[in-house]
Design a protein around this motif. Structure first.
Motif, mmCIF file in Angstrom:
data_model
loop_
_atom_site.group_PDB
_atom_site.id
_atom_site.type_symbol
_atom_site.label_atom_id
_atom_site.label_comp_id
_atom_site.label_asym_id
_atom_site.label_seq_id
_atom_site.Cartn_x
_atom_site.Cartn_y
_atom_site.Cartn_z
ATOM 1 N N LEU A 1 0.796 -1.394 -0.055
ATOM 2 C CA LEU A 1 -0.032 0.013 -0.112
ATOM 3 C C LEU A 1 0.773 1.338 -0.029
ATOM 4 O O LEU A 1 0.413 2.247 -0.393
ATOM 5 C CB LEU A 1 -1.126 -0.087 1.253
ATOM 6 N N ARG A 2 2.012 1.013 0.581
ATOM 7 C CA ARG A 2 3.175 2.304 0.396
ATOM 8 C C ARG A 2 3.761 2.536 -0.987
ATOM 9 O O ARG A 2 4.356 3.382 -0.975
ATOM 10 C CB ARG A 2 3.981 2.016 1.556
ATOM 11 N N ARG A 3 3.813 1.728 -1.748
ATOM 12 C CA ARG A 3 4.368 1.442 -2.981
ATOM 13 C C ARG A 3 4.080 2.661 -4.205
ATOM 14 O O ARG A 3 2.724 2.840 -4.065
ATOM 15 C CB ARG A 3 4.531 0.042 -3.629
ATOM 16 N N GLU A 4 4.805 3.092 -4.791
ATOM 17 C CA GLU A 4 4.119 4.126 -5.747
ATOM 18 C C GLU A 4 4.007 2.995 -6.969
ATOM 19 O O GLU A 4 4.547 2.134 -7.275
ATOM 20 C CB GLU A 4 5.111 4.973 -6.230
ATOM 21 N N GLY A 5 3.077 3.472 -7.719
ATOM 22 C CA GLY A 5 2.445 2.661 -8.902
ATOM 23 C C GLY A 5 1.764 1.389 -8.539
ATOM 24 O O GLY A 5 1.613 0.325 -9.478
ATOM 25 N N ARG A 6 1.299 1.227 -7.369
ATOM 26 C CA ARG A 6 0.370 -0.118 -6.883
ATOM 27 C C ARG A 6 -1.017 0.019 -7.833
ATOM 28 O O ARG A 6 -1.436 1.237 -8.074
ATOM 29 C CB ARG A 6 0.145 -0.026 -5.582
ATOM 30 N N ASP A 7 -1.259 -0.968 -7.990
ATOM 31 C CA ASP A 7 -2.714 -1.139 -8.854
ATOM 32 C C ASP A 7 -3.744 -1.841 -8.436
ATOM 33 O O ASP A 7 -3.830 -3.206 -8.138
ATOM 34 C CB ASP A 7 -2.150 -2.134 -10.193
ATOM 35 N N LEU A 8 -4.630 -1.129 -7.551
ATOM 36 C CA LEU A 8 -5.530 -1.980 -6.673
ATOM 37 C C LEU A 8 -6.610 -2.506 -7.414
ATOM 38 O O LEU A 8 -7.071 -3.450 -6.911
ATOM 39 C CB LEU A 8 -6.141 -0.632 -5.623
ATOM 40 N N ASN A 9 -6.861 -2.044 -8.526
ATOM 41 C CA ASN A 9 -7.975 -2.800 -9.544
ATOM 42 C C ASN A 9 -7.328 -4.230 -9.757
ATOM 43 O O ASN A 9 -8.158 -4.942 -10.056
ATOM 44 C CB ASN A 9 -8.180 -1.950 -10.884
ATOM 45 N N LYS A 10 -6.079 -3.950 -9.971
ATOM 46 C CA LYS A 10 -5.432 -5.354 -10.664
ATOM 47 C C LYS A 10 -5.405 -6.357 -9.481
ATOM 48 O O LYS A 10 -5.793 -7.353 -9.437
ATOM 49 C CB LYS A 10 -4.111 -5.038 -10.919
ATOM 50 N N LEU A 11 -5.165 -5.820 -8.222
ATOM 51 C CA LEU A 11 -5.138 -6.510 -6.890
ATOM 52 C C LEU A 11 -6.438 -7.144 -6.497
ATOM 53 O O LEU A 11 -6.619 -8.389 -6.253
ATOM 54 C CB LEU A 11 -4.756 -5.593 -5.708
ATOM 55 N N LEU A 12 -7.440 -6.329 -6.812
ATOM 56 C CA LEU A 12 -8.707 -6.896 -6.597
ATOM 57 C C LEU A 12 -9.348 -7.660 -7.490
ATOM 58 O O LEU A 12 -10.216 -8.571 -7.263
ATOM 59 C CB LEU A 12 -9.781 -5.451 -6.434
ATOM 60 N N GLY A 13 -8.639 -7.526 -8.874
ATOM 61 C CA GLY A 13 -9.129 -8.333 -10.042
ATOM 62 C C GLY A 13 -8.710 -9.837 -9.440
ATOM 63 O O GLY A 13 -9.121 -10.938 -9.873
ATOM 64 N N TYR A 14 -7.314 -10.026 -9.065
ATOM 65 C CA TYR A 14 -6.965 -11.185 -8.544
ATOM 66 C C TYR A 14 -7.608 -11.994 -7.144
ATOM 67 O O TYR A 14 -7.828 -13.132 -7.301
ATOM 68 C CB TYR A 14 -5.314 -11.375 -8.288
ATOM 69 N N ALA A 15 -8.017 -11.092 -6.441
ATOM 70 C CA ALA A 15 -8.347 -11.405 -5.191
ATOM 71 C C ALA A 15 -9.888 -12.304 -5.469
ATOM 72 O O ALA A 15 -9.981 -13.359 -4.553
ATOM 73 C CB ALA A 15 -8.823 -10.184 -4.218
ATOM 74 N N LYS A 16 -10.750 -11.982 -6.375
ATOM 75 C CA LYS A 16 -11.879 -12.964 -6.517
ATOM 76 C C LYS A 16 -11.399 -14.206 -6.795
ATOM 77 O O LYS A 16 -12.108 -15.192 -6.139
ATOM 78 C CB LYS A 16 -12.841 -12.159 -7.385
ATOM 79 N N PRO A 17 -10.950 -14.640 -7.966
ATOM 80 C CA PRO A 17 -10.707 -15.716 -8.213
ATOM 81 C C PRO A 17 -9.760 -16.677 -7.393
ATOM 82 O O PRO A 17 -9.869 -18.018 -7.030
ATOM 83 C CB PRO A 17 -10.085 -15.647 -9.690
ATOM 84 N N LEU A 18 -8.862 -15.938 -6.592
ATOM 85 C CA LEU A 18 -8.151 -16.754 -5.431
ATOM 86 C C LEU A 18 -9.010 -16.874 -4.387
ATOM 87 O O LEU A 18 -8.051 -17.075 -3.229
ATOM 88 C CB LEU A 18 -6.839 -15.798 -5.437
#
Length: 191
Positions: A160-177
């Motif tokens: 969450l502290r990183r620059e360039g993080r992609d929360l949409n991508k994170l949430l996209g992986y979270a559902k199938p996992l």
């Protein structure tokens, strides 16, 4: 003994028997018996210096394996802890022969999950397949009870502290996992 083998066949300290004449294959086996080489698996040998590095050519040892968990978290700088083995994801039910050194730990995944979030990176001169940052964070949440809540929290907070993080991508992986609900609870608490 190893000096008698054509050094052009050695790449990054790894040598394979593919394409070598039988006399050179015998030299490799003999060098392994005398400790000059380490047999990683059938037909693949490494110099001790290559194994002293913190990275090895993972694809030669576990073809089509993907670095995951502790290995991926360390590569992405998400944790301060150093992995005690190479953690490699492979397809479920796949049989893999592992060397006694360096240590590898296999993580079995179903086919769709295995290919989700795979990136190719160069790490210490080796091209390796590794899960991308967002997939690695989802894995930390998925395995939180095995790795510890404190380690999972460190990984998520560093992400969450990183620059360039992609929360949409994170949430996209979270559902199938199957970690979307848990991830949302932690995101609500820390944002």
């Amino acid at each position: 003994m190893i000096q008698k083998i054509n050094t052009s066949t050695i790449s990054n300290g790894i040598v394979t028997t593919r394409g070598l004449p039988e006399r050179n294959r015998r030299k490799l086996r003999s060098a392994a018996r005398y400790g000059e080489l380490v047999r990683l698996r059938n037909g693949v040998y490494a110099t001790p210096e290559a194994l002293a590095d913190t990275m090895v050519d993972v694809d030669k040892i576990v073809p089509n394996g993907v670095l995951c968990l502790w290995s991926a978290w360390a590569i992405h700088g998400l944790t301060t802890q150093i992995p005690n083995a190479f953690f490699v994801a492979v397809e479920s039910k796949r049989k893999v022969t592992l060397p006694s050194f360096p240590e590898f730990k296999l993580v079995y995944q179903s086919h769709p999950q295995l290919n989700m979030g795979v990136a190719e990176m160069e790490v210490e001169g080796y091209k390796v397949k590794v899960y991308d940052v967002e997939r690695s964070v989802c894995d930390a949440i998925k395995y939180r009870n095995k790795i510890g809540i404190d380690v999972m929290a460190e990984i998520l907070q560093n992400y969450l502290r990183r620059e360039g993080r992609d929360l949409n991508k994170l949430l996209g992986y979270a559902k199938p996992l199957r970690v979307a609900n848990i991830l949302n609870k932690y995101l609500e608490a820390w944002q």
